[in-house]
Scaffold this active site. Sequence first.
Site, PDB file in Angstrom:
ATOM      1  N   LYS A 149       6.273   5.745  -5.540  1.00 56.48           N
ATOM      2  CA  LYS A 149       5.384   6.430  -4.475  1.00 56.48           C
ATOM      3  C   LYS A 149       5.791   5.371  -2.927  1.00 56.48           C
ATOM      4  O   LYS A 149       5.732   6.327  -1.938  1.00 56.48           O
ATOM      5  CB  LYS A 149       4.038   6.482  -4.148  1.00 56.48           C
ATOM      6  CG  LYS A 149       3.011   7.038  -6.001  1.00 56.48           C
ATOM      7  CD  LYS A 149       1.832   6.919  -5.531  1.00 56.48           C
ATOM      8  CE  LYS A 149       0.612   7.021  -6.432  1.00 56.48           C
ATOM      9  NZ  LYS A 149      -0.441   6.349  -6.701  1.00 56.48           N
ATOM     10  N   GLY A 150       6.163   3.742  -2.881  1.00 58.78           N
ATOM     11  CA  GLY A 150       6.527   3.346  -1.463  1.00 58.78           C
ATOM     12  C   GLY A 150       7.138   4.042  -1.105  1.00 58.78           C
ATOM     13  O   GLY A 150       7.219   3.531   0.374  1.00 58.78           O
ATOM     14  N   GLU A 182      14.579   3.232  -1.463  1.00 58.10           N
ATOM     15  CA  GLU A 182      13.327   2.330  -1.856  1.00 58.10           C
ATOM     16  C   GLU A 182      13.192   1.545  -0.406  1.00 58.10           C
ATOM     17  O   GLU A 182      13.238   1.469   0.184  1.00 58.10           O
ATOM     18  CB  GLU A 182      14.227   0.674  -2.136  1.00 58.10           C
ATOM     19  CG  GLU A 182      12.825   0.133  -3.321  1.00 58.10           C
ATOM     20  CD  GLU A 182      12.177   0.442  -4.420  1.00 58.10           C
ATOM     21  OE1 GLU A 182      11.629   1.338  -3.874  1.00 58.10           O
ATOM     22  OE2 GLU A 182      12.111   0.223  -4.875  1.00 58.10           O
ATOM     23  N   ASP A 183      11.293   1.354  -0.330  1.00 54.92           N
ATOM     24  CA  ASP A 183      10.695   0.627   0.289  1.00 54.92           C
ATOM     25  C   ASP A 183      11.039  -0.374   0.666  1.00 54.92           C
ATOM     26  O   ASP A 183      11.444  -1.290   1.505  1.00 54.92           O
ATOM     27  CB  ASP A 183       9.432   0.296  -0.241  1.00 54.92           C
ATOM     28  CG  ASP A 183       8.970   0.610  -1.099  1.00 54.92           C
ATOM     29  OD1 ASP A 183       9.843   0.244  -1.938  1.00 54.92           O
ATOM     30  OD2 ASP A 183       7.511   0.402  -1.431  1.00 54.92           O
ATOM     31  N   VAL A 210       3.119  -7.499   2.558  1.00 53.68           N
ATOM     32  CA  VAL A 210       2.899  -6.415   3.492  1.00 53.68           C
ATOM     33  C   VAL A 210       2.052  -4.784   2.577  1.00 53.68           C
ATOM     34  O   VAL A 210       2.946  -4.434   1.837  1.00 53.68           O
ATOM     35  CB  VAL A 210       4.356  -5.677   4.110  1.00 53.68           C
ATOM     36  CG1 VAL A 210       4.860  -6.934   5.711  1.00 53.68           C
ATOM     37  CG2 VAL A 210       5.695  -5.925   3.973  1.00 53.68           C
ATOM     38  N   ASP A 241       1.827  -0.471  -0.213  1.00 53.37           N
ATOM     39  CA  ASP A 241       0.019  -0.326  -0.873  1.00 53.37           C
ATOM     40  C   ASP A 241       0.006  -1.246  -0.592  1.00 53.37           C
ATOM     41  O   ASP A 241       0.343  -2.260  -1.181  1.00 53.37           O
ATOM     42  CB  ASP A 241      -0.398   0.730  -1.172  1.00 53.37           C
ATOM     43  CG  ASP A 241      -0.252   0.259  -3.030  1.00 53.37           C
ATOM     44  OD1 ASP A 241       1.430  -0.011  -3.453  1.00 53.37           O
ATOM     45  OD2 ASP A 241      -0.683   0.250  -4.348  1.00 53.37           O
TER      46      ASP A 241
HETATM   47  P1  5GP Z   1      10.306  -7.081  -7.281  1.00 52.19           P
HETATM   48  O1  5GP Z   1      10.373  -5.946  -7.939  1.00 52.19           O
HETATM   49  O2  5GP Z   1      11.559  -6.537  -6.339  1.00 52.19           O
HETATM   50  O3  5GP Z   1      10.113  -7.820  -7.146  1.00 52.19           O
HETATM   51  O4  5GP Z   1       9.762  -5.815  -6.092  1.00 52.19           O
HETATM   52  C1  5GP Z   1       9.657  -4.128  -5.824  1.00 52.19           C
HETATM   53  C2  5GP Z   1       8.055  -3.768  -5.867  1.00 52.19           C
HETATM   54  O5  5GP Z   1       7.112  -4.765  -5.791  1.00 52.19           O
HETATM   55  C3  5GP Z   1       8.074  -3.050  -4.238  1.00 52.19           C
HETATM   56  O6  5GP Z   1       8.754  -1.852  -5.077  1.00 52.19           O
HETATM   57  C4  5GP Z   1       6.628  -2.684  -4.390  1.00 52.19           C
HETATM   58  O7  5GP Z   1       6.084  -1.722  -5.339  1.00 52.19           O
HETATM   59  C5  5GP Z   1       6.133  -3.696  -4.524  1.00 52.19           C
HETATM   60  N1  5GP Z   1       6.171  -5.332  -3.439  1.00 52.19           N
HETATM   61  C6  5GP Z   1       6.978  -5.922  -3.488  1.00 52.19           C
HETATM   62  N2  5GP Z   1       6.039  -6.550  -2.416  1.00 52.19           N
HETATM   63  C7  5GP Z   1       5.854  -6.155  -1.440  1.00 52.19           C
HETATM   64  C8  5GP Z   1       4.972  -6.551  -0.304  1.00 52.19           C
HETATM   65  O8  5GP Z   1       5.231  -7.332   0.382  1.00 52.19           O
HETATM   66  N3  5GP Z   1       4.348  -5.471   0.152  1.00 52.19           N
HETATM   67  C9  5GP Z   1       3.885  -4.285  -0.818  1.00 52.19           C
HETATM   68  N4  5GP Z   1       2.877  -3.564  -0.458  1.00 52.19           N
HETATM   69  N5  5GP Z   1       4.453  -4.366  -2.105  1.00 52.19           N
HETATM   70  C10 5GP Z   1       5.648  -5.274  -2.557  1.00 52.19           C
END
Ligand code: 5GP
Length: 178
Positions: A45-46, A101-102, A155, A161
Site C-alpha cells: 500500500k505504501g 515503490e515508497d 519514516v 505507515d
Molecule cells: P526492505 O525490504 O527494503 O527492507 O523494506 C521495504 C519495506 O519495508 C517498505 O516497502 C516498507 O513497507 C518498509 N519500510 C522500510 N523502511 C521503512 C520506514 O522507514 N518507514 C516505514 N513506514 N516503512 C518502512
Amino acid sequence: MATATETIDPYLGAAQIAARIAELGRTISEVGAGPAPLVVVCVLKGSFMFFADLVRHIDLPTNLVFLGVSSYGGATESSGAVRLTHDLTLDIRDRDVLIVEDIVDTGLTMSYLLDILRARGPRSLRVCTLLHKPARKRIDVQLDHVGFTIDDVFVVGYGLDYDERYRNVPYIGVMRFG
Ligand code: 5GP
C-alpha cells in the site's frame, strides 16, 4: 495525530516532495518507452500516494497497474519474506515496466519484486523509489530513479505507515517512540 508515546518530527515537507516528484516525472518521460504504453506498477500500500502524484507528471502513454505486497516481520523491521496479496491484472511480457515503490531499505522486498516480474519476460524493467535508506542495505538492487536518499530513521506519512497508521499524513516525518 500522533499518540502520547509517539511523535512525528517533520523531515520532508509536502512542497519539497512535490517538487522532486515533478523532476522524477520529467526524467521518466525523457527515458520514454517502446511502442506500447509504459506499464507503471504501484506497489501497495505504501506507494499509493507517491504513485498518484508521480503518474500525473509522466508525459507518456501508460497502463497503470497495482501489485499488493505485504512483508512479514515487525512494525518497523522488514524480514524480507514477502507475500503477494494482489497480483497484476495485465500480462507484462515484452512490455516496458516501471515499478513505483515508497522506500527501499534493506532491498529485500525490491529484490523479490524484481525476481518475480523479471520472470514474466518484460521488454524492460525499471525501478523508481521515492526514498532510499542505504545505511541498512543487505542486498544490491537496481534503482533507476530515486527521489530522496535518507538517513537511517523510521519514516511515516505520505503513504508510509506505522502499524497501518499515519499513511494520510501529507508530509514525511520521522517517527519517535517514547
Ligand atoms: P526492505 O525490504 O527494503 O527492507 O523494506 C521495504 C519495506 O519495508 C517498505 O516497502 C516498507 O513497507 C518498509 N519500510 C522500510 N523502511 C521503512 C520506514 O522507514 N518507514 C516505514 N513506514 N516503512 C518502512
